[in-house]
Design an enzyme around this catalytic site. Structure first.
Site, PDB file in Angstrom:
ATOM      1  N   THR A   1     -36.665 -12.538  24.106  1.00  0.00           N
ATOM      2  CA  THR A   1     -36.419 -12.911  25.276  1.00  0.00           C
ATOM      3  C   THR A   1     -36.490 -14.024  25.883  1.00  0.00           C
ATOM      4  OG1 THR A   1     -36.194 -11.505  27.306  1.00  0.00           O
ATOM      5  CG2 THR A   1     -38.433 -11.859  26.579  1.00  0.00           C
ATOM      6  N   ASN A   2     -36.116 -14.170  27.338  1.00  0.00           N
ATOM      7  CA  ASN A   2     -36.579 -15.454  27.866  1.00  0.00           C
ATOM      8  C   ASN A   2     -36.973 -15.235  29.228  1.00  0.00           C
ATOM      9  OD1 ASN A   2     -34.023 -14.991  29.996  1.00  0.00           O
ATOM     10  ND2 ASN A   2     -33.028 -15.127  27.890  1.00  0.00           N
ATOM     11  N   ARG A   3     -37.181 -16.165  30.115  1.00  0.00           N
ATOM     12  CA  ARG A   3     -38.025 -16.242  31.417  1.00  0.00           C
ATOM     13  C   ARG A   3     -37.111 -15.584  32.667  1.00  0.00           C
ATOM     14  NH1 ARG A   3     -42.861 -18.775  31.502  1.00  0.00           N
ATOM     15  NH2 ARG A   3     -43.312 -20.117  29.627  1.00  0.00           N
TER      16      ARG A   3
END
Ligand code: CTP
Length: 406
Positions: free
Chosen positions: A207-209
């Site tokens: 995933t990412n931030r």
């Protein structure tokens, strides 16, 4: 904006019914006429007398009230309203509305009306997330009802989760937006927000931030500007803004499908989501064990939601976001051209900028122009960006009609 607007407030059984006195008072203060209809269960939480006093109108509680039927029969009442707002809406009322029942005055009115119906649910979080309730919500949404909330927070039974009725102040704003001269009044806006999760195995994912804050702020600002808003959200912990229809997804594939399914009939598409560009080529069915000294992860490309939507629906005014660590303007303009967009909003990311922050700054470009917005809190920035989108969309529509008549 509510002067002389006729709001029929349906109150059903839930502890949040006590807040209806404040809601009615607020609507009246804005100039609206309010007529209250209560279910039997609602009268257990707040006396009809209280709502009659604040609304200045007799409260109807029964289909079988001879005197009331002589004055303003239930069919007249259904036609009297400019807007029917049901707040709080219990799980039972939502189920009966979805089933097309007319077992009391309120459900009968809703079946006998062609006026817009808005529903502010309030119930226990498990009742809300129960597939039976969610099915009913989907049915009603498909028929054009608008859901406002529920808000996430502490519930009457001291549990926390989605289920609180949206506060009276927000319901008041929602009503005002329905009749307002907002810059996006009459438009249907589709928004993607948050990250996506790409599974590696049942317990791990890439995933990412992205926090979803900008996308949710855009959804709230579009709703405040009078638009009908559909928000396709990746996994984020953000309350649904009032008046916004939210579709939760997890992977890029799911976001792609949900967004393209929702696109027909939309006027504006805003892609704020930080979609994972790649996903594992193979997601294991069971948890991967650490037997090997090293592991390889093969990644394959995800579909590009924004590019696909812009190609399939060139009539939808499409806006992309470009989060860059360097050469922002060049990369952002490149994305706009490559994906055939009407507008691009570029922002700097990395080291405390952009992702998961409350403040942000944008460099916005469109064919033939550019403008800087912010730095400002994401809510303020969203409002300014919405104003700019509305202006550019109106200009593009005018240009298209000139081109067509030339
Ligand atoms: N986007 C999308 N679907 C994807 C990837 C991106 O809808 N699979 C949208 C984002 O929501 C955002 C814009 O496209 O509005 C960002 O594009 P980006 O992926 O950053 O563009 P790329 O051309 O892939 O550039 P980069 O090489 O920086 O990844």
């Amino acid at each position: 904006m509510l002067a002389n607007k006729r709001i029929l407030l349906g109150v059903t059984g839930g502890i949040a019914a006590y807040k209806c006195a404040e809601l009615v008072r607020r609507l009246i203060k804005r100039g609206a006429q309010v007529q209250v209809v209560m279910t039997d269960n609602a009268t257990r939480f707040i006396p009809a007398m209280t709502l009659a006093a604040v609304s200045g109108n007799a409260v109807r509680t029964s289909l079988w009230d001879e005197q009331a039927e002589l004055n303003m029969g239930h069919i007249e009442l259904a036609r009297w309203a400019d807007l029917i707002l049901i707040a709080p809406a219990s799980a039972d009322t939502i189920a009966r509305l979805a089933g097309g029942h007319c077992s009391d005055l309120l459900t009968t009115l809703c079946l006998a009306t062609d006026r817009p119906i808005a529903i502010a649910p309030a119930m226990n979080r498990l009742m809300w997330s129960n597939p039976a309730t969610q099915d009913n919500v989907s049915k009603l949404t498909a028929r054009g009802a608008q859901f406002i909330g529920p808000a996430v927070g502490e519930l009457a039974e001291r549990e926390t989760g989605p289920g609180r009725m949206v506060e009276p102040a927000e319901l008041e704003e929602f009503c005002a937006a329905q009749f307002g001269e907002g810059v996006l009044a009459g438009q249907h806006v589709l928004i993607t927000a948050g990250p996506t999760r790409e599974p590696i195995d049942p317990v791990r994912f890439i995933t990412n931030r992205s926090s979803g804050k900008m996308g949710f702020a855009m959804a709230a600002a579009c709703a405040d500007a009078g638009a009908k808003v559909t928000l396709v959200a990746g996994p984020v912990v953000q309350p649904t803004p009032p008046g916004v229809t939210r579709i939760d997804v997890e992977t890029a594939e799911q976001m792609h499908k949900a967004t393209l399914d929702a696109a027909p009939g939309c006027d504006v598409f805003i892609a704020t989501a930080a979609v994972a560009d790649y996903k594992p080529g193979f997601a294991a069915d069971s948890k991967i064990k650490k037997d090997a000294a090293s592991q390889q992860l093969d990644l394959i490309r995800n579909p590009d939601i924004l590019a696909d939507l812009a190609a399939k629906h060139p009539d939808i005014f499409s806006i992309g976001f470009a989060a860059e660590t360097d050469d922002l303007q060049t990369y952002a303009r490149g994305k706009m051209q490559r994906k055939k967009l009407d507008m691009i909003a570029g922002n700097w990311v990395g080291a405390g900028k952009g992702f998961d922050t409350d403040d942000n700054a944008l460099w916005v470009a469109w064919p033939g122009g550019e403008q800087e917005l912010g730095p400002a809190p994401k809510g303020v920035l969203a409002r300014d960006l919405v104003a700019l989108i509305a202006k550019r969309q109106a200009a593009a529509t005018e240009q298209a009609s000139k081109d067509n008549s030339a």
